[in-house]
Structures are given as structure tokens and as C-alpha cells.
Write a protein that holds these residues in place. Structure first.
Motif, PDB file in Angstrom:
ATOM      1  N   PHE A 137       0.825  -1.214   0.000  1.00 47.36           N
ATOM      2  CA  PHE A 137       0.000   0.000   0.000  1.00 47.36           C
ATOM      3  C   PHE A 137       0.865   1.273   0.000  1.00 47.36           C
ATOM      4  O   PHE A 137       0.441   2.304  -0.540  1.00 47.36           O
ATOM      5  N   TYR A 138       2.078   1.201   0.584  1.00 45.73           N
ATOM      6  CA  TYR A 138       2.995   2.339   0.466  1.00 45.73           C
ATOM      7  C   TYR A 138       3.358   2.574  -1.004  1.00 45.73           C
ATOM      8  O   TYR A 138       3.460   3.721  -1.457  1.00 45.73           O
ATOM      9  N   GLU A 139       3.565   1.501  -1.743  1.00 44.75           N
ATOM     10  CA  GLU A 139       3.882   1.628  -3.170  1.00 44.75           C
ATOM     11  C   GLU A 139       2.689   2.189  -3.942  1.00 44.75           C
ATOM     12  O   GLU A 139       2.864   3.011  -4.854  1.00 44.75           O
ATOM     13  N   GLN A 140       1.474   1.766  -3.558  1.00 43.06           N
ATOM     14  CA  GLN A 140       0.264   2.322  -4.167  1.00 43.06           C
ATOM     15  C   GLN A 140       0.168   3.823  -3.885  1.00 43.06           C
ATOM     16  O   GLN A 140      -0.172   4.621  -4.766  1.00 43.06           O
ATOM     17  N   CYS A 141       0.492   4.191  -2.643  1.00 42.19           N
ATOM     18  CA  CYS A 141       0.482   5.609  -2.268  1.00 42.19           C
ATOM     19  C   CYS A 141       1.470   6.402  -3.113  1.00 42.19           C
ATOM     20  O   CYS A 141       1.171   7.521  -3.560  1.00 42.19           O
ATOM     21  N   GLN A 158       5.738  12.729   1.613  1.00 38.16           N
ATOM     22  CA  GLN A 158       5.462  11.645   2.557  1.00 38.16           C
ATOM     23  C   GLN A 158       5.653  10.275   1.896  1.00 38.16           C
ATOM     24  O   GLN A 158       6.201   9.344   2.499  1.00 38.16           O
ATOM     25  N   ALA A 159       5.226  10.175   0.649  1.00 37.93           N
ATOM     26  CA  ALA A 159       5.356   8.907  -0.082  1.00 37.93           C
ATOM     27  C   ALA A 159       6.822   8.556  -0.301  1.00 37.93           C
ATOM     28  O   ALA A 159       7.218   7.385  -0.190  1.00 37.93           O
ATOM     29  N   HIS A 160       7.652   9.563  -0.597  1.00 37.57           N
ATOM     30  CA  HIS A 160       9.092   9.313  -0.763  1.00 37.57           C
ATOM     31  C   HIS A 160       9.700   8.823   0.566  1.00 37.57           C
ATOM     32  O   HIS A 160      10.550   7.923   0.557  1.00 37.57           O
ATOM     33  N   ALA A 161       9.272   9.413   1.674  1.00 36.66           N
ATOM     34  CA  ALA A 161       9.793   8.984   2.983  1.00 36.66           C
ATOM     35  C   ALA A 161       9.447   7.516   3.241  1.00 36.66           C
ATOM     36  O   ALA A 161      10.290   6.734   3.710  1.00 36.66           O
ATOM     37  N   ASN A 162       8.213   7.139   2.936  1.00 40.56           N
ATOM     38  CA  ASN A 162       7.788   5.752   3.166  1.00 40.56           C
ATOM     39  C   ASN A 162       8.497   4.770   2.235  1.00 40.56           C
ATOM     40  O   ASN A 162       8.852   3.656   2.645  1.00 40.56           O
ATOM     41  N   MET A 163       8.730   5.182   1.004  1.00 43.45           N
ATOM     42  CA  MET A 163       9.466   4.313   0.075  1.00 43.45           C
ATOM     43  C   MET A 163      10.928   4.180   0.515  1.00 43.45           C
ATOM     44  O   MET A 163      11.538   3.107   0.382  1.00 43.45           O
ATOM     45  N   GLY A 164      11.481   5.246   1.056  1.00 47.17           N
ATOM     46  CA  GLY A 164      12.834   5.171   1.607  1.00 47.17           C
ATOM     47  C   GLY A 164      12.915   4.170   2.744  1.00 47.17           C
ATOM     48  O   GLY A 164      13.867   3.386   2.847  1.00 47.17           O
ATOM     49  N   LEU A 165      11.887   4.185   3.593  1.00 48.91           N
ATOM     50  CA  LEU A 165      11.826   3.243   4.715  1.00 48.91           C
ATOM     51  C   LEU A 165      11.804   1.799   4.219  1.00 48.91           C
ATOM     52  O   LEU A 165      12.519   0.933   4.745  1.00 48.91           O
ATOM     53  N   ILE A 166      10.991   1.533   3.197  1.00 43.81           N
ATOM     54  CA  ILE A 166      10.906   0.172   2.639  1.00 43.81           C
ATOM     55  C   ILE A 166      12.276  -0.288   2.141  1.00 43.81           C
ATOM     56  O   ILE A 166      12.752  -1.375   2.484  1.00 43.81           O
ATOM     57  N   HIS A 167      12.929   0.552   1.339  1.00 44.04           N
ATOM     58  CA  HIS A 167      14.229   0.173   0.766  1.00 44.04           C
ATOM     59  C   HIS A 167      15.300   0.030   1.839  1.00 44.04           C
ATOM     60  O   HIS A 167      16.164  -0.848   1.750  1.00 44.04           O
ATOM     61  N   GLU A 168      15.228   0.886   2.869  1.00 40.25           N
ATOM     62  CA  GLU A 168      16.209   0.782   3.956  1.00 40.25           C
ATOM     63  C   GLU A 168      16.044  -0.534   4.704  1.00 40.25           C
ATOM     64  O   GLU A 168      17.033  -1.208   5.017  1.00 40.25           O
ATOM     65  N   GLU A 169      14.810  -0.907   4.999  1.00 39.54           N
ATOM     66  CA  GLU A 169      14.541  -2.172   5.685  1.00 39.54           C
ATOM     67  C   GLU A 169      14.998  -3.371   4.856  1.00 39.54           C
ATOM     68  O   GLU A 169      15.416  -4.394   5.405  1.00 39.54           O
ATOM     69  N   ASP A 194       4.349  16.154  11.141  1.00 38.12           N
ATOM     70  CA  ASP A 194       3.675  14.862  11.283  1.00 38.12           C
ATOM     71  C   ASP A 194       2.808  14.893  12.535  1.00 38.12           C
ATOM     72  O   ASP A 194       2.691  15.928  13.217  1.00 38.12           O
ATOM     73  N   VAL A 195       2.197  13.773  12.871  1.00 42.49           N
ATOM     74  CA  VAL A 195       1.254  13.742  13.998  1.00 42.49           C
ATOM     75  C   VAL A 195       1.944  13.988  15.333  1.00 42.49           C
ATOM     76  O   VAL A 195       1.302  14.355  16.321  1.00 42.49           O
ATOM     77  N   THR A 196       3.271  13.788  15.399  1.00 36.98           N
ATOM     78  CA  THR A 196       3.995  13.998  16.660  1.00 36.98           C
ATOM     79  C   THR A 196       4.491  15.436  16.803  1.00 36.98           C
ATOM     80  O   THR A 196       5.065  15.791  17.828  1.00 36.98           O
ATOM     81  N   THR A 199       8.637  18.535  12.252  1.00 40.91           N
ATOM     82  CA  THR A 199       8.504  19.025  10.880  1.00 40.91           C
ATOM     83  C   THR A 199       9.012  17.963   9.912  1.00 40.91           C
ATOM     84  O   THR A 199       9.913  17.181  10.233  1.00 40.91           O
ATOM     85  N   TYR A 200       8.424  17.951   8.727  1.00 41.46           N
ATOM     86  CA  TYR A 200       8.864  17.001   7.705  1.00 41.46           C
ATOM     87  C   TYR A 200      10.341  17.230   7.363  1.00 41.46           C
ATOM     88  O   TYR A 200      11.085  16.279   7.098  1.00 41.46           O
ATOM     89  N   ASN A 201      10.777  18.502   7.381  1.00 41.32           N
ATOM     90  CA  ASN A 201      12.159  18.785   7.015  1.00 41.32           C
ATOM     91  C   ASN A 201      13.137  18.207   8.038  1.00 41.32           C
ATOM     92  O   ASN A 201      14.175  17.655   7.672  1.00 41.32           O
TER      93      ASN A 201
END
Length: 431
Positions: A137-141, A158-169, A194-196, A199-201
Motif C-alpha cells: 500500500f505504500y507503493e500504491q500511495c 510523505q510517499a518518498h519517505a515511506n518508500m525510503g523506509l521500505i528500501h532501507e529495511e 507529522d502527527v507527533t 517538521t517534515y524537514n
């Protein structure tokens, strides 16, 4: 014959549905069928009735993939122990809800809503056995985010951050770096959070600091020292820009090691001093211990023992003043090791004893045991020196020292005449 039996069974089912519809008030033929079918089948039928053919196809494909993964993993695997997707009503409900909403939004051309629903689905699957679904679903996003034009690039970032996470894992460090760099570029100058509340930067800076450090580690393994230094300079820049002092201290420490491996000891020492200042300001015992240990190693390698002892003395005083017991243990152990390596076992024993006392205040039994071991080793070395001295002397007095020690096993330096006098006094006392 078989065909006739099958037709008969189908007619029987229809008959049951008709009977239930006629005799139970408010129960339609469709509702009767729903009570007979599996939960998965009812959801699929409902999707098709409402015209969500793409959602049905996607759900069916995901269920098939889940089952295929379970079969491939086999009995005893983590995913095998978990129920199949079609046996988890809560997960099916979430898939039904968000898939159909995403499909409806797609038909209306509202791609930001498509993205949000796909992201919600990714958040539903965080267990280790379900990560492939989260990643799907991250890839769909990521694909959908390219079509969103009304949010200034926030969802794309946000989508780039999540794709980075996938590749890092998955260990694809270079691909992860590419996505994190795109994430950073999209967040420069933005106020997105983000929710916490981060900042995204600042998150982009943290991701890049971490991934650049991982890249540099691989370069150092391959003896690519100059390339590692360039990468770690970028990591330090990101750490500073992110505004996290802990991150900055770690980045400086890693950069100093790279300079050391490249043979640039003075530059390494200068940057290490910067990390020491940062860790001191943070009262970071672990960071200080590593930094001062590295400084000691650098100076000893250059045969600057006096300067090393001076540095570690400052470390010890700073630890005492800041009441950092762990740092005090580290400083005393480092000093004890330096004296021990140079055969100064009395001084070594003194520092190891101080380390042991400091360790007791931490209620850390393994650390107490470790420092006691250091004390024992230093005391044994002291004993060996004295023992060898008496052996080499080969005179009557030294022999008496050795015999006295053999009887009481206490201090090797006990005066044998005093020992004999004590024994005579004890013997003369009435029983």
C-alpha cells in the motif's frame, strides 16, 4: 449422474433461501444467503453488487498472495501461525472500507482522497508477517501521490519517505538514499508536520543523516576512506540542519573515525573534541565514553601517553562534577588500562577500584562484576611483580617473605619478622 446431483443440491439451497425468506419475517433471500456464506464471500459479493469491481479484484489478489506466502513459508513459520487473511474479519472490514472508498475517489478524480485511503490501509498492517501488505500500500500511495496536484507536494514528500523506509529495511541503501533526498528537497522551506509535531524537514534531515552514515560504513569496509569522509560530511550537515544535538554529536564522532582511518589524526582529534563538547552539553554518558576512548586510542598510537592521561583526567573530573557515574566508570577503566599496559599496576589498581565503587552506585551488577575483574587482574599483576622480585633476589630475607606469604596468602610485602613474632605471641597465649 454427478451433474444431476449438483443441480439437485443447488435447488436445495435455493429452496432453503426461499423457505427462510417466507417464514422468517424481514429476512430476504440475499440475507439468508449471507448467513450461509463465509465472511469473505459476503464482502466480495457486496463489493460486486455495489459496482466496486476493482476493489473486489484487488482484495481477491491480496488474499491469494497471503495464502501463497503461507504455503511457501510452511508449517512452523510466523505467517503460518497467523490466521489467513480471509479468516480475519477485522482486516477484511478495513480492506473493504478503504478499498471501496479509494475506488470511489478515483472515479471522481479526487486523488488526494485515494492516497489517504491507501495510506490508512498501509497503517493497518504493521506486524512483521504483514509488512509485505504495508509495503504494497505504500507503493500504491507513491504511485497515487504523483497525481495529486493540490497540496504543494506534501503527499509526494510523505510517499518518498515511506518508500525510503521500505528500501532501507530491505537493505537497498542507495535506493533509500534517493527517496530520502527527494523527501528532503520537497520539504525545504515547508512547515509541514507529522502527527507527533516534528517538521517534515527535520525528519528528512534525520533520515539522510542515518542513511549517509550507513553508506559511509560500507565505504569504510571497502577502504574507500575519502568517499566515506565526503559522505559523513553530508551526514554532519544534515544533523546540524535537523537541529538535533544528539544526532550532531554522533555525526561528528563518526566523521572523526573516518579521518582517523584515512590517517588524518589531527583532523580526527579536532572533530572528536567537538563531539565531546556536544555530548558534555547533553550529559550523554555513552557518547562521552566512546569519544574519550577514541581520543585515548589516537593519542596512545602517537605515543602521547602524558597527553592521554591528561585528557582522561579531565574526563574523570567532568564526570564527577556532572554526577555521571557511568562516565566516571569509563574514565577510570580507560586510565586503569593505560597504567596497566605500562606495568604501573599500583596506579592501575587504584583507578580500577574507583571504577568499581562508581559502578556500585549504578545498581548494575554485570558492570560491578566487570570492574571487580579489572581490580583482580591488577592485583594479580602487582603480586606477580613482587613475587618475581623475591625469587630473583635469591637471599634469606626474600625467602622468608615468600614463606610468610605462602602461609597467610595476604600481602606479599608483609614483613616476615613481624609475622614470626605474631605467631610466637599467639603460641604463648594460654588456651
Amino acid at each position: 449422474m454427478a451433474i444431476a446431483v449438483r443441480i439437485h443440491l443447488i435447488k436445495d439451497k435455493d429452496g432453503i433461501d426461499d423457505y427462510l425468506a417466507k417464514n422468517i419475517k424481514g429476512l430476504s433471500k440475499q440475507e439468508a444467503a449471507a448467513n450461509r456464506n463465509s465472511y469473505k464471500k459476503n464482502i466480495c459479493i457486496d463489493m460486486l453488487r455495489q459496482g466496486y469491481h476493482e476493489s473486489f479484484s484487488e482484495l481477491f489478489t491480496l488474499i491469494q498472495k497471503w495464502n501463497a506466502l503461507r504455503e511457501a513459508a510452511g508449517p512452523g513459520s510466523a505467517i503460518w501461525q497467523q490466521k489467513s487473511l480471509e479468516e480475519q474479519p477485522d482486516k477484511l472490514d478495513q480492506l473493504y472500507h478503504f478499498l471501496t472508498r479509494a475506488e470511489a475517489a478515483q472515479r471522481a478524480g479526487h486523488y488526494e482522497e485515494v492516497y489517504d485511503n491507501q495510506l490508512n490501509l498501509a497503517y493497518c498492517f504493521n506486524d512483521p508477517e504483514e509488512k509485505w501488505l504495508r509495503n504494497y500500500f505504500y507503493e500504491q500511495c507513491f504511485n497515487t501521490a504523483q497525481l495529486v496536484k493540490i497540496d504543494g507536494g506534501k503527499r509526494e514528500a510523505q510517499a518518498h519517505a515511506n518508500m525510503g523506509l521500505i528500501h532501507e529495511e530491505q537493505g537497498h541503501v542507495m535506493k533509500a538514499a534517493e527517496h530520502y533526498e527527494a523527501f528532503y528537497q520537497l520539504t525545504v522551506g515547508s512547515t509541514w508536520k507529522d502527527v507527533t509535531g516534528h517538521t517534515y524537514n527535520s525528519l528528512a534531515c534525520e533520515h539522510l543523516w542515518r542513511i549517509y552514515t550507513l553508506l559511509a560504513d560500507k565505504m569504510l569496509e571497502n577502504k574507500e576512506h575519502q568517499q566515506a569522509i565526503k559522505t559523513l560530511i553530508k551526514a554532519l550537515k544534515m544533523a546540524k540542519e535537523g537541529g538535533d544535538m544528539k544526532m550532531e554529536g554522533e555525526a561528528a564522532y563518526c566523521l572523526s573515525l573516518a579521518y582517523s582511518f584515512a590517517g588524518e589524526q589531527q583532523t580526527a582529534l579536532s572533530i572528536l573534541n567537538t563531539s565531546v563538547k556536544t555530548f558534555t552539553a547533553l550529559c550523554d554518558s555513552a557518547g562521552l565514553g566512546r569519544a574519550y576512548a577514541a581520543i585515548a586510542k589516537f593519542l596512545v598510537s602517537q605515543e602521547k601517553v602524558s597527553e592521554t592521561i591528561e585528557y582522561l583526567g579531565e574526563f574523570m573530573k567532568a564526570a564527577e562534577n556532572a554526577h555521571l557515574s557511568q562516565s566516571l566508570v569509563d574514565a577510570c577503566v580507560l586510565l586503569g588500562n593505560i597504567y596497566s599496559e605500562r606495568g604501573k599496576y599500583n596506579e592501575a589498581f587504584e583507578y580500577f577500584s574507583r571504577a568499581s565503587e562508581a559502578a556500585k552506585t549504578l545498581n548494575n551488577l554485570p558492570l560491578v562484576d566487570e570492574t571487580k575483574t579489572y581490580c583482580g587482574i591488577a592485583k594479580a599483576h602487582k603480586l606477580v611483580v613482587a613475587f618475581n622480585g623475591h625469587i630473583e633476589a635469591e637471599d634469606p630475607v626474600s625467602l622468608k617473605y615468600l614463606l610468610a606469604w605462602k602461609e597467610n596468602r595476604s600481602d606479599m610485602c608483609t614483613d616476615p619478622l613481624t609475622v614470626e613474632l605474631d605467631k610466637e605471641t599467639s603460641a604463648s597465649k594460654p588456651l
